[in-house]
Design a protein around this motif. Structure first.
Motif, PDB file in Angstrom:
ATOM      1  N   ARG A  94      43.769  35.689  48.311  1.00 34.15           N
ATOM      2  CA  ARG A  94      42.770  36.602  48.883  1.00 34.15           C
ATOM      3  C   ARG A  94      43.030  38.028  48.424  1.00 34.15           C
ATOM      4  O   ARG A  94      42.093  38.762  48.082  1.00 34.15           O
ATOM      5  CB  ARG A  94      42.781  36.521  50.411  1.00 34.15           C
ATOM      6  N   ALA A  95      44.294  38.439  48.416  1.00 35.33           N
ATOM      7  CA  ALA A  95      44.634  39.796  47.979  1.00 35.33           C
ATOM      8  C   ALA A  95      44.227  40.019  46.524  1.00 35.33           C
ATOM      9  O   ALA A  95      43.668  41.064  46.185  1.00 35.33           O
ATOM     10  CB  ALA A  95      46.132  40.052  48.162  1.00 35.33           C
ATOM     11  N   ARG A  96      44.494  39.021  45.666  1.00 32.59           N
ATOM     12  CA  ARG A  96      44.121  39.153  44.248  1.00 32.59           C
ATOM     13  C   ARG A  96      42.614  39.278  44.076  1.00 32.59           C
ATOM     14  O   ARG A  96      42.131  40.112  43.310  1.00 32.59           O
ATOM     15  CB  ARG A  96      44.641  37.954  43.442  1.00 32.59           C
ATOM     16  N   VAL A  97      41.856  38.457  44.790  1.00 24.70           N
ATOM     17  CA  VAL A  97      40.393  38.510  44.685  1.00 24.70           C
ATOM     18  C   VAL A  97      39.889  39.883  45.142  1.00 24.70           C
ATOM     19  O   VAL A  97      39.015  40.481  44.499  1.00 24.70           O
ATOM     20  CB  VAL A  97      39.743  37.365  45.489  1.00 24.70           C
ATOM     21  N   MET A  98      40.442  40.388  46.236  1.00 23.50           N
ATOM     22  CA  MET A  98      40.028  41.724  46.715  1.00 23.50           C
ATOM     23  C   MET A  98      40.330  42.792  45.686  1.00 23.50           C
ATOM     24  O   MET A  98      39.512  43.687  45.452  1.00 23.50           O
ATOM     25  CB  MET A  98      40.742  42.053  48.021  1.00 23.50           C
ATOM     26  N   GLU A  99      41.506  42.704  45.068  1.00 25.07           N
ATOM     27  CA  GLU A  99      41.883  43.685  44.053  1.00 25.07           C
ATOM     28  C   GLU A  99      40.948  43.594  42.856  1.00 25.07           C
ATOM     29  O   GLU A  99      40.524  44.610  42.308  1.00 25.07           O
ATOM     30  CB  GLU A  99      43.338  43.476  43.634  1.00 25.07           C
ATOM     31  N   TRP A 100      40.598  42.396  42.455  1.00 23.43           N
ATOM     32  CA  TRP A 100      39.652  42.235  41.339  1.00 23.43           C
ATOM     33  C   TRP A 100      38.301  42.838  41.676  1.00 23.43           C
ATOM     34  O   TRP A 100      37.675  43.484  40.842  1.00 23.43           O
ATOM     35  CB  TRP A 100      39.499  40.768  40.971  1.00 23.43           C
ATOM     36  N   LYS A 101      37.839  42.624  42.899  1.00 24.28           N
ATOM     37  CA  LYS A 101      36.550  43.189  43.310  1.00 24.28           C
ATOM     38  C   LYS A 101      36.594  44.713  43.251  1.00 24.28           C
ATOM     39  O   LYS A 101      35.641  45.354  42.811  1.00 24.28           O
ATOM     40  CB  LYS A 101      36.188  42.724  44.720  1.00 24.28           C
ATOM     41  N   ILE A 102      37.705  45.276  43.688  1.00 22.51           N
ATOM     42  CA  ILE A 102      37.860  46.737  43.636  1.00 22.51           C
ATOM     43  C   ILE A 102      37.820  47.202  42.180  1.00 22.51           C
ATOM     44  O   ILE A 102      37.151  48.187  41.843  1.00 22.51           O
ATOM     45  CB  ILE A 102      39.163  47.173  44.338  1.00 22.51           C
ATOM     46  N   GLN A 103      38.509  46.497  41.303  1.00 21.28           N
ATOM     47  CA  GLN A 103      38.522  46.868  39.888  1.00 21.28           C
ATOM     48  C   GLN A 103      37.137  46.761  39.276  1.00 21.28           C
ATOM     49  O   GLN A 103      36.748  47.609  38.475  1.00 21.28           O
ATOM     50  CB  GLN A 103      39.512  45.994  39.120  1.00 21.28           C
ATOM     51  N   LEU A 104      36.394  45.720  39.644  1.00 27.27           N
ATOM     52  CA  LEU A 104      35.049  45.550  39.103  1.00 27.27           C
ATOM     53  C   LEU A 104      34.086  46.639  39.575  1.00 27.27           C
ATOM     54  O   LEU A 104      33.128  46.962  38.883  1.00 27.27           O
ATOM     55  CB  LEU A 104      34.492  44.171  39.475  1.00 27.27           C
ATOM     56  N   GLN A 105      34.348  47.199  40.750  1.00 28.49           N
ATOM     57  CA  GLN A 105      33.487  48.256  41.279  1.00 28.49           C
ATOM     58  C   GLN A 105      33.855  49.627  40.728  1.00 28.49           C
ATOM     59  O   GLN A 105      33.106  50.576  40.891  1.00 28.49           O
ATOM     60  CB  GLN A 105      33.560  48.280  42.812  1.00 28.49           C
ATOM     61  N   SER A 106      35.011  49.724  40.078  1.00 26.82           N
ATOM     62  CA  SER A 106      35.437  51.001  39.505  1.00 26.82           C
ATOM     63  C   SER A 106      34.683  51.249  38.211  1.00 26.82           C
ATOM     64  O   SER A 106      34.345  50.306  37.488  1.00 26.82           O
ATOM     65  CB  SER A 106      36.935  50.977  39.209  1.00 26.82           C
ATOM     66  N   PRO A 107      34.453  52.520  37.886  1.00 29.99           N
ATOM     67  CA  PRO A 107      33.796  52.817  36.611  1.00 29.99           C
ATOM     68  C   PRO A 107      34.663  52.339  35.447  1.00 29.99           C
ATOM     69  O   PRO A 107      35.887  52.314  35.560  1.00 29.99           O
ATOM     70  CB  PRO A 107      33.664  54.340  36.600  1.00 29.99           C
TER      71      PRO A 107
END
Length: 127
Positions: A94-107
């Motif tokens: 779950r932590a990895r998926v959340m981190e990926w989502k954050i990265q995908l939302q970053s410019p």
């Protein structure tokens, strides 16, 4: 109260630190301070060997900050330390998926701007 908890942790007194963090949580205050106190409580309980209580505190932290990858990572570490490997792996995922989502939302390129660029190791040294 939160600062006292960290000072006690640093001094090798996790049981006292846990009490200080609980007091900081109960006092309330601004959200960042309460979240920081929850993180401290999780660490103090884990360091004190109170593993099931650490898991409970980490679960409370994930309830308080459900979209925080660090909270889910703390839960994963507590679960792993307490011998709950399958649950720990699920929390880590779950932590990895959340981190990926954050990265995908970053410019684009934002994550590379914050990471230092290290020179390649020179002959005779290790990275």
């Amino acid at each position: 109260m939160c600062r006292r908890g960290f000072d006690l942790l640093e001094a090798g007194e996790p049981a006292g630190a846990a009490e200080a963090f609980r007091a900081a949580i109960n006092t309330g205050g601004d959200e960042p301070t309460v979240v920081e106190a929850h993180h401290g409580l999780v660490r103090a309980l884990r360091d004190a060997g109170q593993l099931e209580q650490a898991v409970g505190a980490a679960l409370a932290l994930t309830t308080l900050t459900p979209a925080d990858p660090l909270a889910h990572t703390a839960l994963s570490i507590c679960l792993q330390t307490a011998g709950h490997a399958p649950e720990a792996e699920a929390a880590a995922a779950r932590a990895r998926v959340m981190e990926w989502k954050i990265q995908l939302q970053s410019p684009p390129g934002a994550e590379s701007e914050s990471l230092p660029v290290l020179p390649p190791p020179t002959k005779g040294t290790q990275a």
